[in-house]
Design an enzyme around this catalytic site. Structure first.
Site, PDB file in Angstrom:
ATOM      1  CB  ALA A  18       0.238   1.387  -4.357  1.00  0.00           C
ATOM      2  CE1 TYR A  29      -3.812   2.382   0.770  1.00  0.00           C
ATOM      3  CE2 TYR A  29      -2.349   3.273   2.461  1.00  0.00           C
ATOM      4  CZ  TYR A  29      -3.497   3.369   1.697  1.00  0.00           C
ATOM      5  OH  TYR A  29      -4.330   4.454   1.840  1.00  0.00           O
ATOM      6  CB  ALA A  30       3.793   2.269   2.038  1.00  0.00           C
TER       7      ALA A  30
END
Length: 265
Positions: free
Chosen positions: A172, A169-170
């Site tokens: 992206a 997530y980070a």
């Protein structure tokens, strides 16, 4: 009350992705843009898109819903095509899709060893590819507009800091900042601006108890609201922000600049 000229979106058409949740940032952004005069097309992976559009219409706004998985290039193109067919133009893209989907509730969290190649790929597709695909589909129309606006919802995670167990997530969300700035440089000559909004702890239906607790130790002592993020999105989409380009507006109550997390002295 008449909308001030620097906020007036009358005659413009906005596509807002990730707008299915009634408490989410996407729906709040669509509502703000609609109140400023834009016709909005709200996208989600479930029929909730049509529910949100119905609510916006009931409030006197012009809105349509679109259901589809925007990790599929053909679906992203169909979303933009629907907006253009309904209104004859597309002026604003708000890339909000990501994080978690009602149709696939796995957050895809994990540290590096817990993030398999498949989970890594799935997270990038959900959080990064959706913005790439929708923006690419809309870009010819944004160029024609001459006043196109791309507003991408990233996060303080990845773009500014990191949290435990959120490797993919980070990555992206950090990549969305790079995409935002590359578009800002490439597309400015077409009258397009590209900016990002980076929310911190925001009280939505997807906020966990842990995240709510973290919000209490921000400098303002609470989580933010979806409307507070949406207000930044709406401003960046408007005429008054025409000279703001390639920027990341952080909406986190000052959390990213506070060195101390202990109780005040």
């Amino acid at each position: 009350m008449q909308v001030p000229p620097f906020l007036d979106l009358t005659g413009r058409v906005a596509v807002v992705t990730g707008a299915g949740s009634p408490t989410g940032i996407g729906y709040a952004a669509a509502r703000h843009l609609g109140m400023l005069g834009a016709a909005v097309v709200v996208g989600a992976t479930t029929e909730r898109a049509h529910e949100r559009a119905t609510e916006l219409v009931a409030a006197g706004l012009t809105a349509h819903g679109f259901v589809g998985d925007l990790t599929d290039p053909a679906v992203a193109e169909a979303l933009v095509a629907q907006a253009h067919a309904a209104h004859g133009r597309v002026d604003i893209v708000v890339n909000n899709a990501g994080m978690v989907s009602t149709s696939d509730p796995d957050y895809l969290e994990g540290d590096l060893l817990a993030t398999s190649p498949q989970r890594w790929s799935d997270s990038l597709r959900r959080n990064l590819d959706t913005a790439y695909l929708v923006t690419r589909a809309a870009l010819p129309h944004l160029r024609t507009s001459g006043q196109g606006r791309i507003v991408t919802v990233t996060s303080v995670t990845g773009a500014l800091m990191a949290m435990r167990g959120e490797v993919a997530y980070a990555a992206a969300k950090a990549a969305l900042v790079g995409l935002t700035r590359a578009l800002a440089v490439d597309e400015a000559r077409h009258g397009i601006t590209s900016n990002a909004v980076a929310p911190g702890w925001i009280s939505t239906g997807s906020q966990t108890q842990h995240e709510a607790a973290e919000g209490l130790v921000t400098p303002v002592g609470r989580s933010g609201t979806a409307d507070e993020v949406a207000s930044a999105i709406a401003w960046l989409a408007g005429p008054g922000a025409a000279y703001v380009n390639g920027q990341v507006i952080v909406v986190d109550g000052g959390n990213g600049v506070a060195e101390e997390r202990a109780l005040p002295r």
